[in-house]
Motif scaffolding. Structure first.
Motif, mmCIF file in Angstrom:
data_model
loop_
_atom_site.group_PDB
_atom_site.id
_atom_site.type_symbol
_atom_site.label_atom_id
_atom_site.label_comp_id
_atom_site.label_asym_id
_atom_site.label_seq_id
_atom_site.Cartn_x
_atom_site.Cartn_y
_atom_site.Cartn_z
ATOM 1 N N HIS A 77 0.828 -1.221 0.000
ATOM 2 C CA HIS A 77 0.000 0.000 0.000
ATOM 3 C C HIS A 77 0.856 1.263 0.000
ATOM 4 O O HIS A 77 0.533 2.246 0.674
ATOM 5 C CB HIS A 77 -0.960 -0.002 1.194
ATOM 6 C CG HIS A 77 -1.883 -1.177 1.230
ATOM 7 N ND1 HIS A 77 -2.888 -1.359 0.322
ATOM 8 C CD2 HIS A 77 -1.921 -2.251 2.064
ATOM 9 C CE1 HIS A 77 -3.533 -2.490 0.594
ATOM 10 N NE2 HIS A 77 -2.959 -3.053 1.639
ATOM 11 N N ALA A 78 1.943 1.237 -0.763
ATOM 12 C CA ALA A 78 2.849 2.382 -0.845
ATOM 13 C C ALA A 78 2.959 2.941 -2.261
ATOM 14 O O ALA A 78 3.825 3.772 -2.530
ATOM 15 C CB ALA A 78 4.238 1.989 -0.345
ATOM 16 N N PHE A 178 8.966 0.056 3.609
ATOM 17 C CA PHE A 178 8.898 1.521 3.665
ATOM 18 C C PHE A 178 8.452 1.981 5.057
ATOM 19 O O PHE A 178 7.377 2.541 5.245
ATOM 20 C CB PHE A 178 7.964 2.054 2.575
ATOM 21 C CG PHE A 178 8.226 1.454 1.221
ATOM 22 C CD1 PHE A 178 9.327 1.827 0.469
ATOM 23 C CD2 PHE A 178 7.390 0.460 0.705
ATOM 24 C CE1 PHE A 178 9.592 1.248 -0.769
ATOM 25 C CE2 PHE A 178 7.635 -0.122 -0.533
ATOM 26 C CZ PHE A 178 8.737 0.280 -1.277
ATOM 27 N N PRO A 179 9.273 1.728 6.064
ATOM 28 C CA PRO A 179 8.863 1.858 7.471
ATOM 29 C C PRO A 179 8.490 3.255 7.940
ATOM 30 O O PRO A 179 7.802 3.380 8.958
ATOM 31 C CB PRO A 179 10.088 1.327 8.237
ATOM 32 C CG PRO A 179 11.226 1.428 7.290
ATOM 33 C CD PRO A 179 10.650 1.209 5.927
ATOM 34 N N ASP A 180 8.884 4.298 7.245
ATOM 35 C CA ASP A 180 8.601 5.651 7.724
ATOM 36 C C ASP A 180 7.228 6.171 7.302
ATOM 37 O O ASP A 180 6.817 7.255 7.747
ATOM 38 C CB ASP A 180 9.673 6.626 7.224
ATOM 39 C CG ASP A 180 11.045 6.329 7.809
ATOM 40 O OD1 ASP A 180 11.089 5.767 8.921
ATOM 41 O OD2 ASP A 180 12.049 6.647 7.152
ATOM 42 N N TRP A 196 3.404 -1.864 7.462
ATOM 43 C CA TRP A 196 2.746 -2.881 6.641
ATOM 44 C C TRP A 196 3.812 -3.734 5.987
ATOM 45 O O TRP A 196 4.886 -3.233 5.628
ATOM 46 C CB TRP A 196 1.906 -2.229 5.542
ATOM 47 C CG TRP A 196 0.554 -2.855 5.365
ATOM 48 C CD1 TRP A 196 0.253 -4.009 4.698
ATOM 49 C CD2 TRP A 196 -0.683 -2.360 5.892
ATOM 50 N NE1 TRP A 196 -1.101 -4.265 4.773
ATOM 51 C CE2 TRP A 196 -1.697 -3.262 5.496
ATOM 52 C CE3 TRP A 196 -1.036 -1.244 6.641
ATOM 53 C CZ2 TRP A 196 -3.034 -3.087 5.832
ATOM 54 C CZ3 TRP A 196 -2.359 -1.066 6.979
ATOM 55 C CH2 TRP A 196 -3.351 -1.974 6.579
ATOM 56 N N GLY A 197 3.530 -5.013 5.849
ATOM 57 C CA GLY A 197 4.406 -5.902 5.122
ATOM 58 C C GLY A 197 3.933 -6.060 3.692
ATOM 59 O O GLY A 197 3.347 -5.143 3.115
ATOM 60 N N ILE A 202 1.001 -5.056 9.855
ATOM 61 C CA ILE A 202 1.862 -5.336 10.994
ATOM 62 C C ILE A 202 1.444 -4.429 12.140
ATOM 63 O O ILE A 202 1.299 -3.210 11.959
ATOM 64 C CB ILE A 202 3.340 -5.108 10.628
ATOM 65 C CG1 ILE A 202 3.740 -6.072 9.496
ATOM 66 C CG2 ILE A 202 4.238 -5.321 11.844
ATOM 67 C CD1 ILE A 202 5.124 -5.827 8.937
ATOM 68 N N LYS A 203 1.222 -4.996 13.300
ATOM 69 C CA LYS A 203 0.712 -4.219 14.427
ATOM 70 C C LYS A 203 1.615 -3.050 14.792
ATOM 71 O O LYS A 203 1.161 -1.913 14.901
ATOM 72 C CB LYS A 203 0.525 -5.121 15.650
ATOM 73 C CG LYS A 203 -0.017 -4.352 16.863
ATOM 74 C CD LYS A 203 -0.030 -5.204 18.122
ATOM 75 C CE LYS A 203 -0.469 -4.363 19.316
ATOM 76 N NZ LYS A 203 -0.373 -5.102 20.575
ATOM 77 N N GLY A 204 2.899 -3.309 14.979
ATOM 78 C CA GLY A 204 3.806 -2.247 15.401
ATOM 79 C C GLY A 204 3.338 -1.602 16.690
ATOM 80 O O GLY A 204 2.903 -2.287 17.621
#
Length: 269
Positions: A77-78, A178-180, A196-197, A202-204
């Motif tokens: 979703h990026a 894209f963790p940021d 998101w994976g 992903i809960k985070g």
């Protein structure tokens, strides 16, 4: 499981559930009742894309979607693609825009390369090998499949110990892409960041969240607007499935979180 007693008071007509832990399966309700999955469909569709990657249909970094977008962007979703239409709403990797349309772009690419409808590809690549006989992708790869707890339990077991793809591919799917990026989780508002994976949420540090407050940050899965969810805690041997026939809404938020916390406490008791 004692925590299943909580499900008896849920304000739904039908609810079925399972918990997988250390190789054993506990269930509640009619595990063969067929439910609409809505966005839990994305987990099934995405697993098919992971199979397609290993079969050489495309690679994670193959261009697909808007200019500059790749398979990896679409699966996480990026890509900037809007929620319901295959058009760019933002630039690539600018925002985590939750997009069913992006998932459908991927389905179209696999269908074209495989020369068959994606529903058939997914059935032959995932459902049939896992014995998911009552699962069907009947429309959009983003939100139009139906299944049972019995079938999704088999899928959850595959996510615990993969047989259709390599452990390395699955680990990448469970890794934040894209963790940021910030973004909105439907029903839960803006999340900064919004991990998101590859197809798997992903809960985070998201709070509130549809999984339990006490569950690990590495928990992955998805929920659906039809009142459904599936979660897995990677490398723990544990997973949960709950399917209902009442649309997600204010009733679900506290009940889902409370129940998942009860399950997690019982598993760790």
């Amino acid at each position: 499981m004692q925590s299943f007693k909580t499900l008896e008071s849920w304000p739904v007509d039908n609810v079925s559930a399972s918990v997988v832990a250390d190789g054993s399966v506990s269930t509640f309700g009619d595990v063969n009742h067929v439910f609409e999955l809505m966005s839990v469909t994305k987990l099934l569709a995405s697993y098919g894309y992971l199979v397609a990657i290993e079969e050489g249909v495309f690679e994670l970094d193959s261009p697909l979607g808007p200019e500059g977008s790749t398979v990896r962007h679409l699966m996480s979703h990026a890509s900037g693609v809007a929620f319901g239409k295959p058009v760019a709403e933002k630039g690539v990797a600018e925002r985590r825009i939750y997009s069913s349309a992006g998932i459908d772009i991927l389905a179209g690419a696999v269908a074209e390369e495989a020369e068959m409808p994606y529903s058939q590809y997914l059935r032959e690549a995932v459902f049939e090998p896992l014995g998911m006989d009552r699962t069907e992708l009947w429309g959009s790869a983003g939100h139009e499949a139906r299944s049972t707890v019995a079938d999704l339990t088999k899928f959850a077991q595959e996510l615990i110990e993969p047989t259709l793809i390599s452990a390395e591919t699955l680990a990448e799917a469970f890794t934040v892409q894209f963790p940021d990026l910030i973004g909105t989780v439907p029903g839960y508002g803006m999340q900064k960041p919004c991990p998101w994976g590859l197809g798997f949420e992903i809960k985070g540090q998201k709070s509130p969240h549809w999984t339990g407050d006490t569950m690990p940050e590495k928990t992955v899965g998805h929920f659906g607007q039809s009142g459904t969810y599936l979660w897995v805690v990677p490398n723990s041997g544990r997973a949960g499935v709950v399917l209902t026939d009442r649309d997600f809404g204010p009733w679900a938020k506290p009940l889902w979180t409370t129940f998942n916390d009860e399950v997690w406490a019982e598993l760790n008791g």
